[in-house]
Design a protein around this motif. Structure first.
Motif, PDB file in Angstrom:
ATOM      1  N   GLY A  72       0.829  -1.195   0.000  1.00  0.00           N
ATOM      2  CA  GLY A  72       0.000   0.000   0.000  1.00  0.00           C
ATOM      3  C   GLY A  72       0.862   1.242   0.000  1.00  0.00           C
ATOM      4  O   GLY A  72       1.994   1.240   0.495  1.00  0.00           O
ATOM      5  N   ALA A  73       0.338   2.330  -0.566  1.00  0.00           N
ATOM      6  CA  ALA A  73       1.087   3.583  -0.680  1.00  0.00           C
ATOM      7  C   ALA A  73       0.412   4.670   0.145  1.00  0.00           C
ATOM      8  O   ALA A  73      -0.815   4.722   0.244  1.00  0.00           O
ATOM      9  CB  ALA A  73       1.192   4.014  -2.138  1.00  0.00           C
ATOM     10  N   VAL A  74       1.253   5.534   0.734  1.00  0.00           N
ATOM     11  CA  VAL A  74       0.799   6.721   1.447  1.00  0.00           C
ATOM     12  C   VAL A  74       1.490   7.916   0.801  1.00  0.00           C
ATOM     13  O   VAL A  74       2.725   7.958   0.735  1.00  0.00           O
ATOM     14  CB  VAL A  74       1.134   6.646   2.946  1.00  0.00           C
ATOM     15  N   MET A  75       0.715   8.875   0.309  1.00  0.00           N
ATOM     16  CA  MET A  75       1.250  10.000  -0.442  1.00  0.00           C
ATOM     17  C   MET A  75       1.305  11.254   0.426  1.00  0.00           C
ATOM     18  O   MET A  75       0.419  11.499   1.249  1.00  0.00           O
ATOM     19  CB  MET A  75       0.391  10.259  -1.677  1.00  0.00           C
ATOM     20  N   ALA A  92       1.649  -5.287   4.361  1.00  0.00           N
ATOM     21  CA  ALA A  92       0.953  -5.939   5.478  1.00  0.00           C
ATOM     22  C   ALA A  92       0.511  -7.323   5.036  1.00  0.00           C
ATOM     23  O   ALA A  92       0.495  -7.643   3.843  1.00  0.00           O
ATOM     24  CB  ALA A  92      -0.241  -5.109   5.934  1.00  0.00           C
ATOM     25  N   SER A  93       0.133  -8.133   6.008  1.00  0.00           N
ATOM     26  CA  SER A  93      -0.190  -9.530   5.716  1.00  0.00           C
ATOM     27  C   SER A  93      -1.550  -9.702   5.056  1.00  0.00           C
ATOM     28  O   SER A  93      -1.789 -10.709   4.391  1.00  0.00           O
ATOM     29  CB  SER A  93      -0.154 -10.350   7.012  1.00  0.00           C
ATOM     30  N   ASP A  94      -2.471  -8.745   5.222  1.00  0.00           N
ATOM     31  CA  ASP A  94      -3.773  -8.841   4.560  1.00  0.00           C
ATOM     32  C   ASP A  94      -4.346  -7.445   4.384  1.00  0.00           C
ATOM     33  O   ASP A  94      -3.786  -6.451   4.868  1.00  0.00           O
ATOM     34  CB  ASP A  94      -4.739  -9.748   5.335  1.00  0.00           C
ATOM     35  N   ALA A  95      -5.465  -7.366   3.690  1.00  0.00           N
ATOM     36  CA  ALA A  95      -6.042  -6.071   3.333  1.00  0.00           C
ATOM     37  C   ALA A  95      -6.506  -5.254   4.537  1.00  0.00           C
ATOM     38  O   ALA A  95      -6.246  -4.045   4.599  1.00  0.00           O
ATOM     39  CB  ALA A  95      -7.195  -6.280   2.349  1.00  0.00           C
ATOM     40  N   PRO A  96      -7.214  -5.826   5.525  1.00  0.00           N
ATOM     41  CA  PRO A  96      -7.613  -4.998   6.677  1.00  0.00           C
ATOM     42  C   PRO A  96      -6.425  -4.418   7.430  1.00  0.00           C
ATOM     43  O   PRO A  96      -6.443  -3.241   7.833  1.00  0.00           O
ATOM     44  CB  PRO A  96      -8.413  -5.977   7.547  1.00  0.00           C
ATOM     45  N   LYS A  97      -5.381  -5.214   7.632  1.00  0.00           N
ATOM     46  CA  LYS A  97      -4.198  -4.693   8.324  1.00  0.00           C
ATOM     47  C   LYS A  97      -3.502  -3.623   7.487  1.00  0.00           C
ATOM     48  O   LYS A  97      -2.960  -2.653   8.034  1.00  0.00           O
ATOM     49  CB  LYS A  97      -3.225  -5.832   8.625  1.00  0.00           C
ATOM     50  N   LEU A  98      -3.512  -3.799   6.164  1.00  0.00           N
ATOM     51  CA  LEU A  98      -2.873  -2.795   5.310  1.00  0.00           C
ATOM     52  C   LEU A  98      -3.589  -1.455   5.422  1.00  0.00           C
ATOM     53  O   LEU A  98      -2.946  -0.398   5.473  1.00  0.00           O
ATOM     54  CB  LEU A  98      -2.865  -3.281   3.862  1.00  0.00           C
ATOM     55  N   TRP A  99      -4.904  -1.478   5.454  1.00  0.00           N
ATOM     56  CA  TRP A  99      -5.656  -0.226   5.588  1.00  0.00           C
ATOM     57  C   TRP A  99      -5.305   0.480   6.904  1.00  0.00           C
ATOM     58  O   TRP A  99      -5.052   1.677   6.932  1.00  0.00           O
ATOM     59  CB  TRP A  99      -7.149  -0.519   5.510  1.00  0.00           C
ATOM     60  N   ASP A 100      -5.296  -0.288   8.003  1.00  0.00           N
ATOM     61  CA  ASP A 100      -4.953   0.303   9.297  1.00  0.00           C
ATOM     62  C   ASP A 100      -3.514   0.800   9.317  1.00  0.00           C
ATOM     63  O   ASP A 100      -3.214   1.848   9.913  1.00  0.00           O
ATOM     64  CB  ASP A 100      -5.167  -0.729  10.414  1.00  0.00           C
ATOM     65  N   LEU A 101      -2.615   0.059   8.672  1.00  0.00           N
ATOM     66  CA  LEU A 101      -1.212   0.471   8.643  1.00  0.00           C
ATOM     67  C   LEU A 101      -1.035   1.770   7.865  1.00  0.00           C
ATOM     68  O   LEU A 101      -0.278   2.658   8.284  1.00  0.00           O
ATOM     69  CB  LEU A 101      -0.359  -0.644   8.029  1.00  0.00           C
ATOM     70  N   CYS A 137      -3.208   4.178   7.452  1.00  0.00           N
ATOM     71  CA  CYS A 137      -3.722   5.277   8.281  1.00  0.00           C
ATOM     72  C   CYS A 137      -2.749   5.603   9.415  1.00  0.00           C
ATOM     73  O   CYS A 137      -2.518   6.784   9.726  1.00  0.00           O
ATOM     74  CB  CYS A 137      -5.087   4.897   8.851  1.00  0.00           C
ATOM     75  N   PHE A 138      -2.153   4.571  10.020  1.00  0.00           N
ATOM     76  CA  PHE A 138      -1.208   4.783  11.116  1.00  0.00           C
ATOM     77  C   PHE A 138       0.030   5.543  10.633  1.00  0.00           C
ATOM     78  O   PHE A 138       0.486   6.497  11.275  1.00  0.00           O
ATOM     79  CB  PHE A 138      -0.810   3.433  11.712  1.00  0.00           C
ATOM     80  N   VAL A 139       0.585   5.140   9.491  1.00  0.00           N
ATOM     81  CA  VAL A 139       1.759   5.801   8.942  1.00  0.00           C
ATOM     82  C   VAL A 139       1.432   7.243   8.563  1.00  0.00           C
ATOM     83  O   VAL A 139       2.212   8.170   8.826  1.00  0.00           O
ATOM     84  CB  VAL A 139       2.289   5.013   7.720  1.00  0.00           C
ATOM     85  N   ARG A 140       0.296   7.458   7.951  1.00  0.00           N
ATOM     86  CA  ARG A 140      -0.086   8.812   7.553  1.00  0.00           C
ATOM     87  C   ARG A 140      -0.198   9.736   8.771  1.00  0.00           C
ATOM     88  O   ARG A 140       0.323  10.861   8.781  1.00  0.00           O
ATOM     89  CB  ARG A 140      -1.413   8.762   6.797  1.00  0.00           C
ATOM     90  N   GLU A 141      -0.873   9.276   9.812  1.00  0.00           N
ATOM     91  CA  GLU A 141      -1.040  10.100  11.007  1.00  0.00           C
ATOM     92  C   GLU A 141       0.305  10.396  11.678  1.00  0.00           C
ATOM     93  O   GLU A 141       0.576  11.537  12.084  1.00  0.00           O
ATOM     94  CB  GLU A 141      -1.968   9.393  11.995  1.00  0.00           C
ATOM     95  N   HIS A 142       1.171   9.386  11.786  1.00  0.00           N
ATOM     96  CA  HIS A 142       2.439   9.573  12.482  1.00  0.00           C
ATOM     97  C   HIS A 142       3.362  10.517  11.716  1.00  0.00           C
ATOM     98  O   HIS A 142       3.975  11.421  12.309  1.00  0.00           O
ATOM     99  CB  HIS A 142       3.115   8.220  12.688  1.00  0.00           C
ATOM    100  N   LEU A 143       3.455  10.340  10.414  1.00  0.00           N
ATOM    101  CA  LEU A 143       4.371  11.183   9.647  1.00  0.00           C
ATOM    102  C   LEU A 143       3.856  12.615   9.520  1.00  0.00           C
ATOM    103  O   LEU A 143       4.653  13.562   9.452  1.00  0.00           O
ATOM    104  CB  LEU A 143       4.595  10.576   8.261  1.00  0.00           C
TER     105      LEU A 143
END
Length: 384
Positions: A252-255, A306-315, A317-323
């Motif tokens: 997944g990508a975070v822009m 991430a290992s699956d789609a639900p975890k990827l979505w949460d990951l 969002c987590f990366v976007r918020e932290h950065l």
């Protein structure tokens, strides 16, 4: 008259007694199977699924042979035996369908879908479920055809159902073309491995998981608990995204749009520290790159896994918020901004960092000094 009544009721009494005896035998065998199958899921499932249809088959067959043996040439004998024969055919079809369900449960129990790598299990589940539905439909059609063949007036029709499947298929195809199209599309989905139960798909711009596949429609469980019902032909006629066709792990990508002053290596290290602080990341991919550098800002892409789609979505969002928080606190000058005309001689770097730079007012052509005012008064503009 009395002898006639006795002759009529005696076979029925015998048939009733035989039926009760058959019920007792079936119940005893059922309880023995349940006791013996405490350690065997297959035996328990077989006993529970087949108990009711076996009762019907055994009782009806017992009554049939009792009446046939003791009813003699009574007036009701032929009609009763024929009705009993029709019900027996239906009960046997019911028993066959129950045994198919037991076989399905036995096959599916060997392939678990609650494990991380469940692609093969989901494919087997899809194929077994679809095969069972097709075979149950075939058993029902055959049972109806055999029932028709027991009726002399309809025997020709029953024979035609069995022997003229091609002609019947043409008629059914003309009458219900769209239905048959979806049926064949459902069979194609079951064995082409294009979509399986539990696959994460994008259809009609909706993200969801395949919940059910039938011969005519597919149910997609959308992320907000809605159910999207689509005909099976949709998945053979239109493009769709299958995120888990080969494996459940995804990228997944975070822009980010940031100012050119951002130190990219520092953000790359911060992404690595962010991913290592959460169990949503599977440890495979951590990449941060500048993918565009035109206009007032540069575009940065953080690629994570991430290992699956639900975890990827949460990951994501987590990366976007932290950065975003890290950019705001550590490098506020790198936040996106709209540049305007710079009207002073102060360097751009000093403006962004808040440094004070002193300049000599006389260094300007039209300053507030005496010479500057004189030049301003004498200036009449450029010569034509």
């Amino acid at each position: 008259m009395r002898d006639t009544v006795i002759g009529t009721l005696a076979p029925l009494g015998i048939a009733l007694g035989v039926a009760l005896l058959a019920l007792v035998v079936v119940e005893v065998v059922h309880r023995i199977l349940l006791r013996a199958g405490r350690r065997s899921r297959f035996v328990t499932e077989l006993a529970n699924r087949s108990h009711r249809p076996v009762q019907w088959v055994v009782v009806l067959c017992s009554v049939y042979y009792a009446v046939r043996a003791y009813a003699g040439q009574t007036s009701w004998r032929h009609a009763f035996l024929h009705a009993d024969q029709l019900i027996i055919i239906g009960a046997v079809a019911w028993l066959a369908a129950a045994l198919l369900v037991v076989g399905e449960e036995l096959a599916l129990s060997r392939f678990r879908t609650d494990v991380p790598d469940n692609r093969t299990a989901r494919r087997v589940h899809t194929q077994v479920v679809m095969s069972r539905r097709v075979t149950v439909a075939v058993v029902a059609v055959l049972a109806a055809a055999v029932m028709l063949m027991t009726i002399p007036e309809a025997r020709l029709l029953g024979t035609s159902v069995l022997a003229s499947a091609g002609f019947a298929g043409i008629i059914a195809g003309l009458a219900a073309q769209s239905v048959l199209r979806n049926v064949f599309a459902g069979l194609q989905l079951a064995f082409s491995d294009a979509v399986r139960l539990g696959d994460v798909v994008i259809v009609e711009d909706e993200w969801g998981r395949v919940q059910e596949i039938t011969l005519t429609y597919v149910v997609v469980h959308v992320w907000d608990d809605r159910r999207l019902i689509l005909p099976t032909s949709y998945f053979t006629d239109r493009p769709f995204q299958n995120w888990t066709r080969t494996e459940s792990a995804l990228l997944g990508a975070v822009m980010f749009d940031v100012d050119w002053w951002l130190p990219v290596p520092e953000m790359r290290e911060e992404l690595r520290r962010t991913l290592e602080s959460t169990d949503l990341w599977d440890g495979r991919v951590s990449v941060l790159q500048v993918v565009e550098a035109t206009g007032p800002a540069m575009q940065i892409r953080a690629l994570v896994s991430a290992s699956d789609a639900p975890k990827l979505w949460d990951l994501r969002c987590f990366v976007r918020e932290h950065l975003v928080s890290w950019l705001r606190d550590a490098h506020p000058a790198a936040l996106p901004r709209v540049r305007a005309e710079v009207t002073s001689a102060m360097p751009l770097h000093a403006t962004l960092t808040g440094q004070t730079v002193t300049t000599d007012s006389d260094s300007r052509v039209f300053s507030h000094s005496a010479d500057g005012r004189a030049r301003a008064e004498a200036f009449t503009g450029p010569e034509p």
